[in-house]
Write a protein that holds these residues in place. Structure first.
Motif, PDB file in Angstrom:
ATOM      1  N   ALA A 176     -14.200  65.378 -28.565  1.00  0.00           N
ATOM      2  CA  ALA A 176     -12.757  65.671 -28.521  1.00  0.00           C
ATOM      3  C   ALA A 176     -12.165  65.798 -29.917  1.00  0.00           C
ATOM      4  O   ALA A 176     -10.967  65.955 -30.059  1.00  0.00           O
ATOM      5  CB  ALA A 176     -12.031  64.563 -27.758  1.00  0.00           C
ATOM      6  N   ALA A 196     -15.685  61.205 -23.793  1.00  0.00           N
ATOM      7  CA  ALA A 196     -15.244  62.602 -23.918  1.00  0.00           C
ATOM      8  C   ALA A 196     -16.358  63.582 -23.565  1.00  0.00           C
ATOM      9  O   ALA A 196     -16.117  64.782 -23.476  1.00  0.00           O
ATOM     10  CB  ALA A 196     -14.739  62.850 -25.332  1.00  0.00           C
ATOM     11  N   HIS A 271      -7.340  68.352 -26.144  1.00  0.00           N
ATOM     12  CA  HIS A 271      -7.144  66.899 -26.218  1.00  0.00           C
ATOM     13  C   HIS A 271      -5.909  66.537 -27.041  1.00  0.00           C
ATOM     14  O   HIS A 271      -5.168  65.614 -26.683  1.00  0.00           O
ATOM     15  CB  HIS A 271      -8.387  66.223 -26.814  1.00  0.00           C
ATOM     16  CG  HIS A 271      -9.508  66.093 -25.827  1.00  0.00           C
ATOM     17  ND1 HIS A 271     -10.402  67.099 -25.566  1.00  0.00           N
ATOM     18  CD2 HIS A 271      -9.863  65.071 -25.019  1.00  0.00           C
ATOM     19  CE1 HIS A 271     -11.261  66.705 -24.648  1.00  0.00           C
ATOM     20  NE2 HIS A 271     -10.960  65.471 -24.293  1.00  0.00           N
ATOM     21  N   THR A 299      -7.845  60.857 -27.539  1.00  0.00           N
ATOM     22  CA  THR A 299      -8.607  60.537 -26.331  1.00  0.00           C
ATOM     23  C   THR A 299      -8.036  59.392 -25.498  1.00  0.00           C
ATOM     24  O   THR A 299      -8.351  59.255 -24.323  1.00  0.00           O
ATOM     25  CB  THR A 299     -10.054  60.163 -26.709  1.00  0.00           C
ATOM     26  OG1 THR A 299     -10.004  59.111 -27.695  1.00  0.00           O
ATOM     27  CG2 THR A 299     -10.800  61.356 -27.264  1.00  0.00           C
ATOM     28  N   MET A 343      -9.557  61.970 -21.758  1.00  0.00           N
ATOM     29  CA  MET A 343     -10.631  62.659 -22.483  1.00  0.00           C
ATOM     30  C   MET A 343     -11.689  63.198 -21.534  1.00  0.00           C
ATOM     31  O   MET A 343     -11.861  62.708 -20.427  1.00  0.00           O
ATOM     32  CB  MET A 343     -11.273  61.704 -23.487  1.00  0.00           C
ATOM     33  CG  MET A 343     -11.974  60.518 -22.885  1.00  0.00           C
ATOM     34  SD  MET A 343     -12.651  59.430 -24.152  1.00  0.00           S
ATOM     35  CE  MET A 343     -11.752  57.911 -23.848  1.00  0.00           C
TER      36      MET A 343
END
Ligand SMILES: Cc1ncc(COP(=O)(O)O)c(C=O)c1O
Length: 386
Positions: A176, A196, A271, A299, A343
């Motif tokens: 991310a 993520a 993100h 995230t 995320m």
């Protein structure tokens, strides 16, 4: 309120896309087979983009903590002096690992909820009367939702003493963030599957540069399962030293294909947009943010309800009435903050039920009208980002 779908908004594990689930459901193959070698080769190589890694990425069949431990075990000899930056529960974990193995540990403490100051870290290292072998930090400290300026520290460290290994725990943000190990001067970058990277829990990843790889091969600290030189020898033969999680390796290949298709810069941008929208919405709902704007992770976001009763009420109502899971605080922030993860397999609209539910919960709990306030702030950020 009846909801068909549970909404998992914890900072890991995170929702797994159907394409990855389907890939993981393909028939099993033996791990000492040409079929698996083809999967492993793609999995190791495919992760280079996400990690901004100069070499194929080692995959361990174990959770993220194993990669933290492996990074320390394979770089540090027992008498070496090392620095661990502790800014939350996961920094404390690095500290615990170090206390298990290393005799000369120097802890640089950062107030929980803040990012480290690079100059202060360098001044701390300067004040130690011994050469430092390695510096360990989180990239995103999940327990506080801070994203540290690791590229800045990477450069400062190399300028100060380029023999120091810089080790970064990216468990809760790799996938991310825009990272390039060479550009950002990171020697070892570790992550886990369940954040993520949209995979189930149970895999850990170790990305390394050539200098770190040489050190893995020469370090004197003993290790067995987590011996990274051994994992690297197997990686070169497109296999693993011990039985891998074969389905999860297939998942990694599918993950890399999805990232290739969306494009990592877009994934990262997605993100950051969600982060900004969530932060504006929480502020509109008069919920304080733990972390300042310039240190906020893309995230996970930590917010501070007015008191512990409100905190419990929000978390319980989200779960019991709206089928939405978020996380509480950890360590010294337990009972003080709530954390919402955003995320991996997530798009802005996935956060709207959470914001809308908060509007209803707070309207009734505080006896003050919040209807439309958070969602409007959220949508304004999205509209601006279009
Ligand atoms: C930053 C960070 N480091 C390490 C870990 C540990 O990973 P695992 O629980 O997969 O062992 C986590 C897990 O939440 C994390 O967020």
């Amino acid at each position: 309120m009846y909801t068909h779908h549970a909404l998992l908004l914890t900072p890991g594990p995170t929702p797994v896309p159907l394409a990855i689930q389907n890939a993981m459901n393909l028939p099993m193959v033996g791990h000492r087979s040409a079929d698996f070698e083809a999967i492993a080769e793609q999995a190791f190589a495919g992760l280079k983009t996400t990690f901004g890694a100069p070499n194929d990425v080692i995959i361990l069949t174990s959770s993220g903590t194993s990669a933290l431990e492996a990074s320390m075990r394979n770089l540090v000899n027992p008498e070496d002096h090392i620095v661990v930056i502790v800014s939350g529960a996961f920094g404390a974990r690095f500290q615990q690992i170090a206390e298990t193995y290393a005799h000369n540990l120097h802890v640089f403490n950062v107030e929980w909820g803040q990012s480290f100051n690079t100059e202060e870290v360098i001044a701390f290292i300067q004040s130690i009367e011994h050469p430092i072998t390695a510096v360990f930090t989180q990239y995103c400290e999940t327990s506080t939702s801070v994203l540290h300026p690791v590229a800045e520290l990477g450069h400062a460290l190399k300028q100060y003493d380029d023999s120091i290994y810089f080790v970064v725990d990216g468990v809760s943000c790799i996938g991310a963030v825009d990272v390039d190990m060479t550009r950002d001067q990171i020697d070892v970058l570790v992550a886990g599957s369940q954040k993520a990277m949209m995979l189930p829990p149970g895999l850990a990843f170790v990305a390394y540069n050539d200098r770190a790889l040489e050190r893995f091969k020469t370090v004197e600290s003993p290790s067995f399962y987590l011996n990274l030189a051994k994992h690297h020898r197997s990686l070169e033969a497109h296999t693993t030293p011990y039985t891998p999680n074969v389905p999860a390796f297939r998942g990694v290949v599918q993950y890399s294909e999805m990232i290739e298709a969306e494009g990592l810069p877009h994934v990262v941008q997605r993100h950051y947009i969600i982060r900004d929208a969530v932060r504006r919405a929480l502020q509109a709902l008069k919920l304080d943010l733990l972390v300042a704007e310039d240190a906020a992770s893309p995230t996970v976001t930590a917010f501070v309800p007015r008191d512990s009763d409100e905190l419990k009420h929000i978390k319980n109502e989200l779960s019991a009435t709206y089928n939405i899971s978020i996380a509480g605080g950890q360590g010294k922030l337990k009972g003080k903050i709530l954390r919402v993860g955003h995320m991996g397999f997530i798009s802005p609209f996935d956060l709207l039920p959470f914001i809308a539910s908060l509007e209803l919960i707070l309207t009734n709990y505080r006896n003050e009208n919040y209807i439309g306030k958070g969602t409007t702030a959220f949508m304004e950020v999205l509209n601006h980002a279009l």
